[in-house]
Scaffold this active site. Structure first.
Site, PDB file in Angstrom:
ATOM      1  N   LYS A  22     -42.972  13.646  -8.018  1.00 14.28           N
ATOM      2  CA  LYS A  22     -42.756  15.111  -7.944  1.00 14.28           C
ATOM      3  C   LYS A  22     -44.043  15.834  -8.327  1.00 14.28           C
ATOM      4  O   LYS A  22     -44.482  16.756  -7.636  1.00 14.28           O
ATOM      5  CB  LYS A  22     -41.647  15.501  -8.916  1.00 14.28           C
ATOM      6  CG  LYS A  22     -41.548  16.984  -9.216  1.00 14.28           C
ATOM      7  CD  LYS A  22     -40.421  17.339 -10.160  1.00 14.28           C
ATOM      8  CE  LYS A  22     -40.792  17.260 -11.604  1.00 14.28           C
ATOM      9  NZ  LYS A  22     -41.553  18.376 -12.156  1.00 14.28           N
ATOM     10  N   ASN A  23     -44.695  15.370  -9.383  1.00 13.44           N
ATOM     11  CA  ASN A  23     -45.848  16.125  -9.915  1.00 13.44           C
ATOM     12  C   ASN A  23     -47.145  15.875  -9.165  1.00 13.44           C
ATOM     13  O   ASN A  23     -48.131  16.560  -9.406  1.00 13.44           O
ATOM     14  CB  ASN A  23     -46.010  15.841 -11.412  1.00 13.44           C
ATOM     15  CG  ASN A  23     -44.866  16.469 -12.207  1.00 13.44           C
ATOM     16  OD1 ASN A  23     -44.061  17.228 -11.666  1.00 13.44           O
ATOM     17  ND2 ASN A  23     -44.780  16.155 -13.478  1.00 13.44           N
ATOM     18  N   CYS A 116     -39.850  28.567 -19.880  1.00 12.86           N
ATOM     19  CA  CYS A 116     -38.680  27.707 -19.637  1.00 12.86           C
ATOM     20  C   CYS A 116     -38.265  27.130 -20.984  1.00 12.86           C
ATOM     21  O   CYS A 116     -38.824  27.473 -22.018  1.00 12.86           O
ATOM     22  CB  CYS A 116     -39.051  26.598 -18.659  1.00 12.86           C
ATOM     23  SG  CYS A 116     -40.159  25.391 -19.395  1.00 12.86           S
ATOM     24  N   ARG A 121     -45.163  28.578 -21.241  1.00 10.81           N
ATOM     25  CA  ARG A 121     -45.812  28.205 -19.981  1.00 10.81           C
ATOM     26  C   ARG A 121     -46.754  29.310 -19.449  1.00 10.81           C
ATOM     27  O   ARG A 121     -46.625  29.803 -18.344  1.00 10.81           O
ATOM     28  CB  ARG A 121     -44.782  27.854 -18.907  1.00 10.81           C
ATOM     29  CG  ARG A 121     -43.695  26.905 -19.316  1.00 10.81           C
ATOM     30  CD  ARG A 121     -44.126  25.509 -19.678  1.00 10.81           C
ATOM     31  NE  ARG A 121     -44.680  24.720 -18.630  1.00 10.81           N
ATOM     32  CZ  ARG A 121     -43.951  23.938 -17.819  1.00 10.81           C
ATOM     33  NH1 ARG A 121     -42.663  23.909 -17.942  1.00 10.81           N
ATOM     34  NH2 ARG A 121     -44.525  23.216 -16.883  1.00 10.81           N
ATOM     35  N   ASP A 305     -43.875  13.898 -20.890  1.00 11.57           N
ATOM     36  CA  ASP A 305     -42.686  13.832 -20.028  1.00 11.57           C
ATOM     37  C   ASP A 305     -41.842  12.603 -20.299  1.00 11.57           C
ATOM     38  O   ASP A 305     -40.762  12.469 -19.732  1.00 11.57           O
ATOM     39  CB  ASP A 305     -43.096  13.844 -18.551  1.00 11.57           C
ATOM     40  CG  ASP A 305     -43.691  15.189 -18.159  1.00 11.57           C
ATOM     41  OD1 ASP A 305     -44.307  15.274 -17.094  1.00 11.57           O
ATOM     42  OD2 ASP A 305     -43.559  16.141 -18.954  1.00 11.57           O
ATOM     43  N   ARG A 397     -33.703  18.403 -10.382  1.00  5.18           N
ATOM     44  CA  ARG A 397     -35.040  18.948 -10.058  1.00  5.18           C
ATOM     45  C   ARG A 397     -36.052  17.827  -9.874  1.00  5.18           C
ATOM     46  O   ARG A 397     -37.018  17.962  -9.155  1.00  5.18           O
ATOM     47  CB  ARG A 397     -35.508  19.859 -11.200  1.00  5.18           C
ATOM     48  CG  ARG A 397     -34.749  21.152 -11.315  1.00  5.18           C
ATOM     49  CD  ARG A 397     -35.408  22.075 -12.295  1.00  5.18           C
ATOM     50  NE  ARG A 397     -36.847  22.135 -12.038  1.00  5.18           N
ATOM     51  CZ  ARG A 397     -37.735  22.591 -12.906  1.00  5.18           C
ATOM     52  NH1 ARG A 397     -37.338  23.026 -14.084  1.00  5.18           N
ATOM     53  NH2 ARG A 397     -39.014  22.636 -12.615  1.00  5.18           N
TER      54      ARG A 397
HETATM   55  C1  EPZ Z   1     -47.631  19.736 -15.773  1.00  3.01           C
HETATM   56  O1  EPZ Z   1     -47.211  21.008 -16.239  1.00  3.01           O
HETATM   57  C2  EPZ Z   1     -46.365  18.998 -15.357  1.00  3.01           C
HETATM   58  N1  EPZ Z   1     -45.716  19.732 -14.281  1.00  3.01           N
HETATM   59  C3  EPZ Z   1     -45.426  18.897 -16.553  1.00  3.01           C
HETATM   60  O2  EPZ Z   1     -44.285  18.139 -16.131  1.00  3.01           O
HETATM   61  C4  EPZ Z   1     -46.142  18.120 -17.661  1.00  3.01           C
HETATM   62  O3  EPZ Z   1     -45.301  18.058 -18.794  1.00  3.01           O
HETATM   63  C5  EPZ Z   1     -47.445  18.853 -18.016  1.00  3.01           C
HETATM   64  O4  EPZ Z   1     -48.262  18.992 -16.834  1.00  3.01           O
HETATM   65  C6  EPZ Z   1     -48.264  18.104 -19.068  1.00  3.01           C
HETATM   66  O5  EPZ Z   1     -48.560  16.820 -18.594  1.00  3.01           O
HETATM   67  C7  EPZ Z   1     -46.167  19.545 -13.029  1.00  3.01           C
HETATM   68  O6  EPZ Z   1     -47.111  18.810 -12.784  1.00  3.01           O
HETATM   69  C8  EPZ Z   1     -45.441  20.292 -11.939  1.00  3.01           C
HETATM   70  P1  EPZ Z   1     -50.297  22.070 -18.559  1.00  3.01           P
HETATM   71  P2  EPZ Z   1     -48.315  22.175 -16.508  1.00  3.01           P
HETATM   72  O7  EPZ Z   1     -50.911  23.206 -17.843  1.00  3.01           O
HETATM   73  O8  EPZ Z   1     -49.394  22.063 -15.494  1.00  3.01           O
HETATM   74  C9  EPZ Z   1     -50.606  25.241 -22.055  1.00  3.01           C
HETATM   75  C10 EPZ Z   1     -42.020  17.683 -15.801  1.00  3.01           C
HETATM   76  O9  EPZ Z   1     -41.127  17.414 -16.609  1.00  3.01           O
HETATM   77  N2  EPZ Z   1     -51.216  26.135 -21.043  1.00  3.01           N
HETATM   78  O10 EPZ Z   1     -51.047  20.779 -18.660  1.00  3.01           O
HETATM   79  O11 EPZ Z   1     -47.597  23.455 -16.644  1.00  3.01           O
HETATM   80  C11 EPZ Z   1     -49.130  24.953 -21.747  1.00  3.01           C
HETATM   81  O12 EPZ Z   1     -48.305  25.983 -22.248  1.00  3.01           O
HETATM   82  C12 EPZ Z   1     -43.002  18.785 -16.127  1.00  3.01           C
HETATM   83  O13 EPZ Z   1     -42.199  17.104 -14.705  1.00  3.01           O
HETATM   84  C13 EPZ Z   1     -51.771  27.349 -21.469  1.00  3.01           C
HETATM   85  O14 EPZ Z   1     -51.742  27.685 -22.641  1.00  3.01           O
HETATM   86  O15 EPZ Z   1     -48.869  21.729 -17.923  1.00  3.01           O
HETATM   87  C14 EPZ Z   1     -48.906  23.649 -22.453  1.00  3.01           C
HETATM   88  O16 EPZ Z   1     -48.670  23.886 -23.829  1.00  3.01           O
HETATM   89  C15 EPZ Z   1     -42.677  19.503 -17.421  1.00  3.01           C
HETATM   90  N3  EPZ Z   1     -52.324  28.166 -20.533  1.00  3.01           N
HETATM   91  C16 EPZ Z   1     -50.256  22.924 -22.290  1.00  3.01           C
HETATM   92  O17 EPZ Z   1     -51.218  23.942 -21.992  1.00  3.01           O
HETATM   93  C17 EPZ Z   1     -52.380  27.828 -19.199  1.00  3.01           C
HETATM   94  O18 EPZ Z   1     -52.932  28.613 -18.403  1.00  3.01           O
HETATM   95  C18 EPZ Z   1     -50.287  21.911 -21.159  1.00  3.01           C
HETATM   96  O19 EPZ Z   1     -49.841  22.571 -20.000  1.00  3.01           O
HETATM   97  C19 EPZ Z   1     -51.824  26.594 -18.801  1.00  3.01           C
HETATM   98  C20 EPZ Z   1     -51.259  25.758 -19.738  1.00  3.01           C
END
Ligand code: EPZ
Length: 417
Positions: A22-23, A116, A121, A305, A397
């Site tokens: 998915k990711n 969420c 996020r 995850d 999902r």
């Molecule tokens: C991706 O989410 C994955 N989703 C998530 O999987 C996964 O948990 C996450 O990466 C971490 O590995 C997809 O790939 C669709 P991040 P993403 O940006 O990109 C903060 C699942 O269960 N952050 O690496 O949203 C954020 O809040 C899902 O399949 C900011 O502060 O994760 C988090 O605390 C859940 N500002 C941390 O960074 C930003 O602009 C990591 O988020 C972006 C992120």
């Protein structure tokens, strides 16, 4: 609202075929917007987030045809640049269309994803980095309204924090920027490498300069391509934990073991016997499970995850363990439900102290987010009696045919409306 009924306790045995990731699929689907031709994608998982992303692409004017194991995306008439709230709110990865729309058209209006269950996020890192490519943006009524009047221009960008989504958005945007972009402090999840392979096949020139540094030379010509996405390493990890916790004997197939070596090593340390073949990992669960301190971290660390899933396994350990969640600020939503099944998990800040020697009791449960809901199934598989899990739309999902796959390996599980 559909529910899942799970009758435990039973061992999982046999083999399970892992679906596409998915990711990896979500950023690759967003990246198809760079093309104004046809893109054929194979091995996309049949899960709701993918359907939502395809609906989002259709709302932008892409023609989408799905037959058997391939999805054809035809962008010859794709012209729109507006991604609506009602699509992006249910699938935060919708923000990933911002980069390609800006790269292709120089303007876009995309809904902010919103928070969420697991956290707020934010997308500040995405937006700050895009402005380095020449994008001006404002936030208005929950939408990002972005423009790049002179088109995107390559630049040097250092991410203040490792972010999977921000790295993906910028790689896609920079693929059509004029000149060269250097991204540093990038996330290096396997799904990002899959996206880079896809973009390079489409005509981009993206190379790894060092562990977390990428160089992108904007493409001049985008080709028609077909591409098969990688396996879902989180689905694979989930089934490995399911076999470990039910003392089962399971062959997890269609995987690249090297990509999940962190998870494999941890499961070995916890007591499981693991045999690795080319595209298969066989796991034999052990009655004796050791305790451990586990910290989630960006790849190649232990994935956030899989945090909920490994927590269920640690409830069976010979003594208490600690799990530290370092990625999301609120990713312990599964704890309250597990405690209702007899677990004894105490949360202190971003740490969970997980008591061992737990025998889960069956219960009526509530899913809250994708990975939390699957952890409830894992606990229910070991609880003697009938558990019911509500709000399983969270599950749908990201897990393809989960009850079919579980039934095939010995679980007594059924979906009820
Ligand atoms: C991706 O989410 C994955 N989703 C998530 O999987 C996964 O948990 C996450 O990466 C971490 O590995 C997809 O790939 C669709 P991040 P993403 O940006 O990109 C903060 C699942 O269960 N952050 O690496 O949203 C954020 O809040 C899902 O399949 C900011 O502060 O994760 C988090 O605390 C859940 N500002 C941390 O960074 C930003 O602009 C990591 O988020 C972006 C992120």
């Amino acid at each position: 609202m559909q529910k899942l009924e799970v009758f435990g306790a039973n061992r999982l045995k046999g083999y399970v075929k892992i679906s596409g990731s998915k990711n990896a699929s979500l950023p690759i689907l967003a990246a198809t917007l760079l093309s104004n031709k046809k893109v054929i994608l194979k091995n996309l998982p049949k899960v709701r987030d993918i359907e939502t992303m395809l609906t989002l692409l259709k709302s932008l004017g892409s023609k989408v045809r799905v037959n058997k194991n391939q999805t054809i995306i035809d962008n010859i008439k794709q012209k729109k640049k507006f991604a609506s709230y009602n699509l992006v709110k249910t699938m935060r990865a919708g923000i990933l269309v911002l980069g390609p729309l800006l790269a292709k058209y120089g303007s876009a209006k995309v809904s902010l994803p919103g928070g969420c269950a697991i956290g707020t996020r934010p997308v500040d890192i995405h937006l700050k980095a895009l402005s380095k490519l020449g994008v001006n943006y404002k936030i208005d009524q929950g939408y990002v309204i972005a423009k790049a009047p002179k088109g995107l221009r390559g630049n040097k960008i250092h991410f203040s924090k490792i972010s999977v989504g921000a790295t993906e958005n910028l790689i896609i945007a920079a693929s059509l920027a004029k000149g060269t972009t250097i991204l540093s402090n990038c996330a290096i999840e396997p799904e990002i490498k899959d996206l880079i392979n896809f973009l390079n096949k489409m005509g981009s020139k993206i190379i790894w300069i060092s562990k977390r540094k990428i160089k992108i030379i904007g493409a001049t010509e985008i080709k028609d391509i077909s591409y098969s996405v990688m396996f879902d390493r989180i689905e694979a990890g989930t089934y490995l934990v399911a076999a470990a916790i039910t003392e089962g004997n399971l062959k997890v197939q269609n995987v690249i073991p090297e990509i999940i070596k962190t998870e494999i090593n941890i499961l070995k340390k916890l007591g499981s016997k693991i045999t690795i073949k080319k595209n298969e990992v066989q796991i034999i669960g052990n009655k004796k499970i050791k305790s451990m301190k586990i910290k989630t971290a960006p790849y190649p660390g232990f994935p956030t995850d899989l945090q909920a899933q490994i927590m269920v396994l640690l409830c069976k350990a010979n003594k208490s363990s600690i799990i530290q969640e370092n990625i999301f600020e609120n990713r312990f939503m599964h704890v309250a439900e597990l405690n209702r099944m007899g677990a004894a998990i105490l949360i202190k800040g971003n740490k969970a102290i997980v008591e061992g020697k737990i025998d889960f009791a069956p219960a009526e449960l509530m899913a809250t987010d994708l990975r939390a809901s699957v952890s409830l199934i894992l606990a229910a598989l070991t609880a003697k009696g009938k558990s019911v899990i509500n709000r399983i739309y969270h599950l749908d999902r990201g897990y393809e045919d989960i009850e079919k796959k579980l039934k095939k390996i010995g679980a007594k599980i059924r979906r009820i409306n």
